[in-house]
Design a protein around this motif. Sequence first.
Motif, PDB file in Angstrom:
ATOM      1  N   ASP A 127       0.836  -1.207   0.000  1.00 37.13           N
ATOM      2  CA  ASP A 127       0.000   0.000   0.000  1.00 37.13           C
ATOM      3  C   ASP A 127       0.862   1.245   0.000  1.00 37.13           C
ATOM      4  OD1 ASP A 127       0.899  -0.623   2.580  1.00 37.13           O
ATOM      5  OD2 ASP A 127      -0.797   0.320   3.568  1.00 37.13           O
ATOM      6  N   ARG A 166       4.885   4.416   6.308  1.00 41.37           N
ATOM      7  CA  ARG A 166       4.345   4.361   7.673  1.00 41.37           C
ATOM      8  C   ARG A 166       4.359   2.924   8.206  1.00 41.37           C
ATOM      9  NH1 ARG A 166      -1.543   5.852   5.500  1.00 41.37           N
ATOM     10  NH2 ARG A 166      -2.313   3.776   5.025  1.00 41.37           N
ATOM     11  N   GLU A 168       2.830   0.365   8.042  1.00 44.89           N
ATOM     12  CA  GLU A 168       2.053  -0.643   7.307  1.00 44.89           C
ATOM     13  C   GLU A 168       2.983  -1.340   6.311  1.00 44.89           C
ATOM     14  OE1 GLU A 168      -2.035  -0.414   6.360  1.00 44.89           O
ATOM     15  OE2 GLU A 168      -2.232   1.605   7.176  1.00 44.89           O
ATOM     16  N   ASP A 199      -5.611  -2.891  -2.946  1.00 42.02           N
ATOM     17  CA  ASP A 199      -4.778  -1.928  -3.663  1.00 42.02           C
ATOM     18  C   ASP A 199      -4.177  -2.578  -4.905  1.00 42.02           C
ATOM     19  OD1 ASP A 199      -5.107  -1.412  -0.863  1.00 42.02           O
ATOM     20  OD2 ASP A 199      -3.674   0.213  -1.017  1.00 42.02           O
TER      21      ASP A 199
HETATM   22  C1  BGC Z   1      -4.181   0.810   3.566  1.00 39.76           C
HETATM   23  C2  BGC Z   1      -5.017   0.770   2.322  1.00 39.76           C
HETATM   24  C3  BGC Z   1      -5.819  -0.480   2.434  1.00 39.76           C
HETATM   25  C4  BGC Z   1      -6.784  -0.203   3.536  1.00 39.76           C
HETATM   26  C5  BGC Z   1      -7.851  -1.194   3.704  1.00 39.76           C
HETATM   27  C6  BGC Z   1      -5.124   1.031   4.696  1.00 39.76           C
HETATM   28  O1  BGC Z   1      -4.538   1.239   5.898  1.00 39.76           O
HETATM   29  O2  BGC Z   1      -3.157   1.717   3.508  1.00 39.76           O
HETATM   30  O3  BGC Z   1      -4.447   1.103   1.173  1.00 39.76           O
HETATM   31  O4  BGC Z   1      -6.375  -0.983   1.297  1.00 39.76           O
HETATM   32  O5  BGC Z   1      -6.113   0.060   4.741  1.00 39.76           O
HETATM   33  O6  BGC Z   1      -8.763  -0.671   4.442  1.00 39.76           O
END
Ligand code: BGC
Length: 744
Positions: free
Chosen positions: A363, A367, A369, A376
């Motif tokens: 994504d 950060r 994640e 995505d």
């Molecule tokens: C991500 C998104 C993802 C989403 C799903 C986010 O925190 O960065 O791109 O698809 O969560 O809810």
Amino acid sequence: MKVPFKLLIDGSTTSTAWGYAGGIKMEFKANWVRPAKDLGDVCPVFKKEWKLKKPLKEAALFLTARGVYEARINGKRVSGYVLAPGWTSYEKRLQVQRYDITELIREENILTVTVGRGWMRSPMPGFVESEEKKNKVEQPCGLWGELHLTYEDGNQEVLASDETWEYGESAVRFSEIYDGERYDAAFRTTDWEHVVKEDGWPTDNLLMQEGEEIREIERIGAKSVFETPAGERVVDFGQEITGYVEFCVDAKAGELIRIFHGEMLDKEGNFYRDNYRDAKAEIQYICKEGKQTYHPVLTFFGFRYLKLEEFPGEPKPEQFTAVVVCSNLKKTGRLNCSDPDLNQLFSNIFWGQKGNFLDIPTDCPQRDERLGWTGDAQVFVKTASYNYDVEKFFTKWFHDMAADQRKDGGVGHVIPDCLPGGESSAAWGDAAVICPWQIYLTYGNKQILEDQFDCMKKWVDYITGATTVPYLWAGGVHFGDWLGLDAPSGSYKGSSREEFIATAFYARSTQLLIKAANVLGKDGAEYERLYGNIVKAFRETYPEYLTQTEHILAVHFGLAKDLQKTADDLAEMIKRDGGQIKTGFVGTPYILHVLSEYGHSDLAYTLFLRKEYPSWLFSVKQGATTIWEHWDGIMENGDFWSKDMNSFNHYAYGSVADWVYEKAAGIRPLEEYPGFSRVLIKPMADRRLKWLEASIDTRSGRIASKWICTSDGIRYEIETAVPAVIQIEDKKIEVAPGTYTFWS
Ligand code: BGC
């Protein structure tokens, strides 16, 4: 005990311990080894020393680790592969790399391998706490390796990791994906101890490297170093990248360098990093005496700016280079036009992909994640496959998806699936069907469908089993039209009905599953019946469409009874909405396709060329160098969107590029001719641009299309390496491979 070992070097699975080196079938006997003592935060370095006994013909190194590693022979890196062994669903699949190290071998040799936490032992994802994650972080680091020495006399010797290998503390005092790296340049490993064998760790999850290698693909010099109004010293690279900084410095031993990474300056011009959330993204470097150069080796960052929290002397731009780290993908797509803002958008789309195709489709790269969010990837896969050759990249990810698919067929929100919860959302889990189908279409390789067919089928069956109302997808927890602009206040989800979206995707996945079955010669009759029933139930349940995204899905997935009318209604709705896009992750990839396909190309261009908020070009006008997570990551008044969900490198909205390739330039794949072995070229010019061009280096050769608006009419320049149907406005012509010019 020799544990069964699975090597997929030739695509086969075996229950004995064997693989190939230089084409020769051979056995492996390595053990997992680990430090005898817990080194805490410090990254261990493993060592094996040996002397060459006789003249060498060739030498190969097979290696993998629990963590990410950097291997050197006699001080030289064994390969340009960084962050090996990459990220897979480790429990089930851990890649082994093979390096040809013949040139590095001397009479006396030292192999050293430094191992960082990597993805396997970092506390990922940052935003959830779970017992499983805690255990992951606390597990010890490990190494598995074999040196294969083939002598000139034909004999072979194997040095496999065992208790004769040693370990010590390395100069990398800390390394982790989110928080960064701490390095002590003066540190020398002096205390070596023997490793211990770890029989408890599996080897039946090992497989030969399947994906692309991760590499340093580009270097960018700093554009400026300046002081912000708040008095911070900041380095600007002028481009957001994923990778790390390399810096040179002349320093005194013991001096500390501290660097923070950021994507943006705030509206006062100060360094901003609140949107990294819990990811510290920090480098600490303890200098040795004199001139030195360093870059992190076992982690990466997403950044454009660096804040030099501590740095000796007066830093100058020439001391800093941004090293771009990405899967080693060949660029296949090109987009260009007469509008500099659009060209910046195209550049941002390519950078968004480079920044997020680091071994898996993520994504975002900055950060806490950096995860393989399936939704995505689903949204962006078509654009991705035109921009770069991503066949191998996605094939590996698909195999992880299949490996992580739950027994009931559910597919996690992220792959590798490191989220607790076991839920599946529409449009996210549907990546299991949509992505392999797209990769098959772009590259024409049936094997992808063959490999994934079970996973695709299980996903559709999962929905059938999970819904509370037959033939709809009712119930469940979904992300909806994520970040849609028509979201009620305080919500991330657009206003489109979640079960509407879920049912539309249920239909779409079933439809693609049937197509896949047809390609593979499998019986899809059961799913054809199911598809008919879903469409019927959808039409009965949803006679009206309430939002832009609902209209878009109903048309694009062929669900509306009257497709033309629904597309016309969409056009009217957009006009009523002030000529503004209201869609989120789900509707955005298709909105321009639907408009262009149903006679509203004019409106499609109006949205595409719009520069005010909300639009693709708004972020360009705000200075973006990558694609933003939000249409208004920086708002019109210069404020940031909330820090908890505001990445400036999120590729999803970059999916507009596939409209540019397919509709604006008109390069369209044909389902019956996967891999672009035959193509339809149907450009749709618009006089608000002087010219536009696109090309794709397909598996069958280059296909390029350009149009130029002149005072005499529009000139079309087309190059095709394959037989094509060219359609200019209403006129169609079949052509052989070649170069053609048309006027209208
Ligand atoms: C991500 C998104 C993802 C989403 C799903 C986010 O925190 O960065 O791109 O698809 O969560 O809810």
